[in-house]
Design an enzyme around this catalytic site. Structure first.
Site, PDB file in Angstrom:
ATOM      1  N   CYS A 121      28.878  14.387  17.828  1.00 54.85           N
ATOM      2  CA  CYS A 121      28.924  13.377  18.899  1.00 54.85           C
ATOM      3  C   CYS A 121      29.525  12.041  18.425  1.00 54.85           C
ATOM      4  O   CYS A 121      30.324  11.414  19.133  1.00 54.85           O
ATOM      5  CB  CYS A 121      27.523  13.163  19.462  1.00 54.85           C
ATOM      6  N   HIS A 216      25.160   6.423  21.738  1.00 58.28           N
ATOM      7  CA  HIS A 216      25.368   5.989  20.352  1.00 58.28           C
ATOM      8  C   HIS A 216      26.274   4.748  20.348  1.00 58.28           C
ATOM      9  O   HIS A 216      27.246   4.687  21.105  1.00 58.28           O
ATOM     10  CB  HIS A 216      26.076   7.071  19.538  1.00 58.28           C
TER      11      HIS A 216
HETATM   12  N1  LIG Z   1      21.837  16.275  21.392  1.00 59.10           N
HETATM   13  C1  LIG Z   1      23.058  15.800  21.142  1.00 59.10           C
HETATM   14  O1  LIG Z   1      23.423  14.651  21.474  1.00 59.10           O
HETATM   15  C2  LIG Z   1      24.047  16.669  20.431  1.00 59.10           C
HETATM   16  C3  LIG Z   1      25.312  16.159  20.277  1.00 59.10           C
HETATM   17  C4  LIG Z   1      26.242  16.913  19.599  1.00 59.10           C
HETATM   18  C5  LIG Z   1      25.903  18.160  19.113  1.00 59.10           C
HETATM   19  N2  LIG Z   1      24.655  18.645  19.298  1.00 59.10           N
HETATM   20  C6  LIG Z   1      24.363  19.994  18.801  1.00 59.10           C
HETATM   21  O2  LIG Z   1      24.172  20.836  19.945  1.00 59.10           O
HETATM   22  C7  LIG Z   1      23.208  21.851  19.632  1.00 59.10           C
HETATM   23  C8  LIG Z   1      22.060  21.764  20.648  1.00 59.10           C
HETATM   24  O3  LIG Z   1      21.461  20.497  20.522  1.00 59.10           O
HETATM   25  P1  LIG Z   1      20.343  19.968  21.517  1.00 59.10           P
HETATM   26  O4  LIG Z   1      20.194  18.528  21.195  1.00 59.10           O
HETATM   27  O5  LIG Z   1      20.640  20.373  22.921  1.00 59.10           O
HETATM   28  O6  LIG Z   1      19.045  20.799  20.976  1.00 59.10           O
HETATM   29  P2  LIG Z   1      17.652  21.066  21.721  1.00 59.10           P
HETATM   30  O7  LIG Z   1      17.416  20.087  22.790  1.00 59.10           O
HETATM   31  O8  LIG Z   1      16.648  21.198  20.646  1.00 59.10           O
HETATM   32  O9  LIG Z   1      17.877  22.510  22.409  1.00 59.10           O
HETATM   33  C9  LIG Z   1      18.051  23.669  21.622  1.00 59.10           C
HETATM   34  C10 LIG Z   1      18.352  24.850  22.536  1.00 59.10           C
HETATM   35  O10 LIG Z   1      18.614  25.971  21.698  1.00 59.10           O
HETATM   36  C11 LIG Z   1      17.778  27.053  22.103  1.00 59.10           C
HETATM   37  N3  LIG Z   1      17.484  27.868  20.921  1.00 59.10           N
HETATM   38  C12 LIG Z   1      16.791  27.509  19.817  1.00 59.10           C
HETATM   39  N4  LIG Z   1      16.764  28.535  18.931  1.00 59.10           N
HETATM   40  C13 LIG Z   1      17.436  29.547  19.502  1.00 59.10           C
HETATM   41  C14 LIG Z   1      17.732  30.874  19.123  1.00 59.10           C
HETATM   42  N5  LIG Z   1      17.339  31.370  17.932  1.00 59.10           N
HETATM   43  N6  LIG Z   1      18.433  31.657  19.958  1.00 59.10           N
HETATM   44  C15 LIG Z   1      18.861  31.183  21.149  1.00 59.10           C
HETATM   45  N7  LIG Z   1      18.604  29.920  21.593  1.00 59.10           N
HETATM   46  C16 LIG Z   1      17.909  29.130  20.771  1.00 59.10           C
HETATM   47  C17 LIG Z   1      16.537  26.379  22.669  1.00 59.10           C
HETATM   48  O11 LIG Z   1      15.855  27.291  23.506  1.00 59.10           O
HETATM   49  P3  LIG Z   1      14.249  27.231  23.736  1.00 59.10           P
HETATM   50  O12 LIG Z   1      14.029  26.422  24.970  1.00 59.10           O
HETATM   51  O13 LIG Z   1      13.888  28.663  23.953  1.00 59.10           O
HETATM   52  O14 LIG Z   1      13.629  26.642  22.523  1.00 59.10           O
HETATM   53  C18 LIG Z   1      17.197  25.235  23.447  1.00 59.10           C
HETATM   54  O15 LIG Z   1      17.727  25.711  24.660  1.00 59.10           O
HETATM   55  C19 LIG Z   1      22.778  21.592  18.184  1.00 59.10           C
HETATM   56  O16 LIG Z   1      23.593  22.383  17.318  1.00 59.10           O
HETATM   57  C20 LIG Z   1      23.097  20.127  17.978  1.00 59.10           C
HETATM   58  O17 LIG Z   1      23.336  19.797  16.634  1.00 59.10           O
HETATM   59  C21 LIG Z   1      23.721  17.925  19.952  1.00 59.10           C
END
Ligand SMILES: NC(=O)c1ccc[n+]([C@@H]2O[C@H](COP(=O)([O-])OP(=O)(O)OC[C@H]3O[C@@H](n4cnc5c(N)ncnc54)[C@H](OP(=O)(O)O)[C@@H]3O)[C@@H](O)[C@H]2O)c1
Length: 307
Positions: A121, A216
């Site tokens: 991000c 950010h």
């Molecule tokens: N947040 C940001 O601003 C941002 C920005 C850039 C990149 N990212 C990246 O984007 C990705 C998601 O981030 P997030 O912030 O959205 O995370 P999050 O809110 O923690 O959500 C994680 C998601 O992944 C699912 N999940 C977890 N383990 C899994 C598995 N083994 N198999 C299938 N689904 C699974 C979870 O499902 P459940 O509901 O079942 O737990 C949930 O839907 C990460 O790689 C992060 O580094 C995030």
């Protein structure tokens, strides 16, 4: 319209993906076993198993899950004939995986082998601001500090921030040290070099998590090969896609919007051809979900999907 899946539909990025794709016809939601079986937007959330993804007939799959789960599951999307657009850090630095910000290096998306990676991000909002300046005057070096919101660490961190006081909230929890720097700091350097195709570019980043819900903020200092005045830089940035000039960019002003806000553009007297500026962006939108959807739109427009 392609048949689409969202891996991680119940997460912070997944929530914004669902919102951005609400007018797409054929979208299926996937999560881990924890949330599978629940309903979102009147749709069943399915468990993301290798079998379901491989036999799912997906043309396109947005992956918004952690890096290790992505390494395990994304190959099954590709084996099933789909293109995966992945938000995690798992695929970004692999040589045969394009790392794409459409406004900066969109054509690279067409050279995929089934996986297209979305940058960190902090890198995305930095690069939509730096690209027009680089095109005009050549980047010689970049230094950036990031003040990153809690939503960047996912939905559980957002919930913790709501439940705890600012003093209680652990702002360091999710970053690992790699030698002397955070992995996050190395990501900004390596991803910037890959996307701009400047493998030797000096990039120095210091990343800090702050108790802000979304958005950010990044003070940035650059040196260019050719001189560039603050007025010239402002003019270039005003014409650049996904950038909006704002006198005082803040996370609050950026949250919910589609553009990186750029302002405080001024000479940096400590460097030859030095410029200082401030950038703020919504980490869940342009920093993640929106950038991924823009890549998908680019593939659809260029008829680069199987559907
Ligand atoms: N947040 C940001 O601003 C941002 C920005 C850039 C990149 N990212 C990246 O984007 C990705 C998601 O981030 P997030 O912030 O959205 O995370 P999050 O809110 O923690 O959500 C994680 C998601 O992944 C699912 N999940 C977890 N383990 C899994 C598995 N083994 N198999 C299938 N689904 C699974 C979870 O499902 P459940 O509901 O079942 O737990 C949930 O839907 C990460 O790689 C992060 O580094 C995030």
């Amino acid at each position: 319209m392609p048949r689409v899946g969202i891996l991680g539909a119940t997460g912070a990025v997944g929530g914004v993906l669902r919102e951005l794709l609400r007018d797409w016809d054929d979208v299926r939601y996937f999560s881990s076993a924890r949330s599978a079986g629940s309903e979102l937007d009147g749709r069943l959330v399915e468990e993301a198993t290798p079998e379901a993804l491989e036999a799912g007939g997906l043309d396109l799959c947005f992956s918004a899950i952690g890096a290790s789960a992505s390494l395990e599951l994304v190959p099954h999307v590709v084996r099933g004939g789909g293109v995966a657009i992945d938000k995690s850090s798992a695929w970004r630095m692999k040589p045969d995986v394009p790392l794409v910000v459409p406004e900066v290096n969109g054509d690279q998306a067409l050279a995929h082998n089934g996986v297209i990676a979305v940058p960190n991000c902090s890198t995305i909002q930095l690069l939509v601001a730096l690209k027009p300046l680089h095109d005009a005057a050549g980047l010689r070096s970049t230094r950036v500090a990031t003040y990153q919101s809690v939503s960047g660490a996912g939905k559980q961190s957002m919930e913790r921030l709501r439940a705890e006081s600012v003093e209680e909230h652990d702002l360091r929890g999710d970053w690992t040290l790699e030698g002397e720097e955070f992995e996050e700091e190395a990501k900004i350097r390596e991803e910037t070099r890959k996307i701009l195709e400047l493998p030797q570019l000096p990039v120095s980043a210091t990343c800090v998590r702050v108790p802000v819900p979304v958005g950010h903020a990044e003070p940035v200092w650059i040196e260019t090969e050719e001189p560039l005045s603050p007025d010239q830089a402002r003019e270039l940035l005003a014409a650049a896609p996904s950038v909006r000039i704002e006198d005082f960019p803040t996370p609050g002003k950026a949250a919910g919007g589609d553009e990186a806000l750029v302002g405080r553009i001024r000479r940096d007297p400590s460097a030859e051809n030095g410029l200082a500026l401030m950038v703020a962006g919504d980490n869940l939108r342009k920093g993640a979900a929106l950038n991924a959807v823009q890549i998908a739109q680019l593939l659809v427009e260029r008829s680069a999907l199987a559907a």
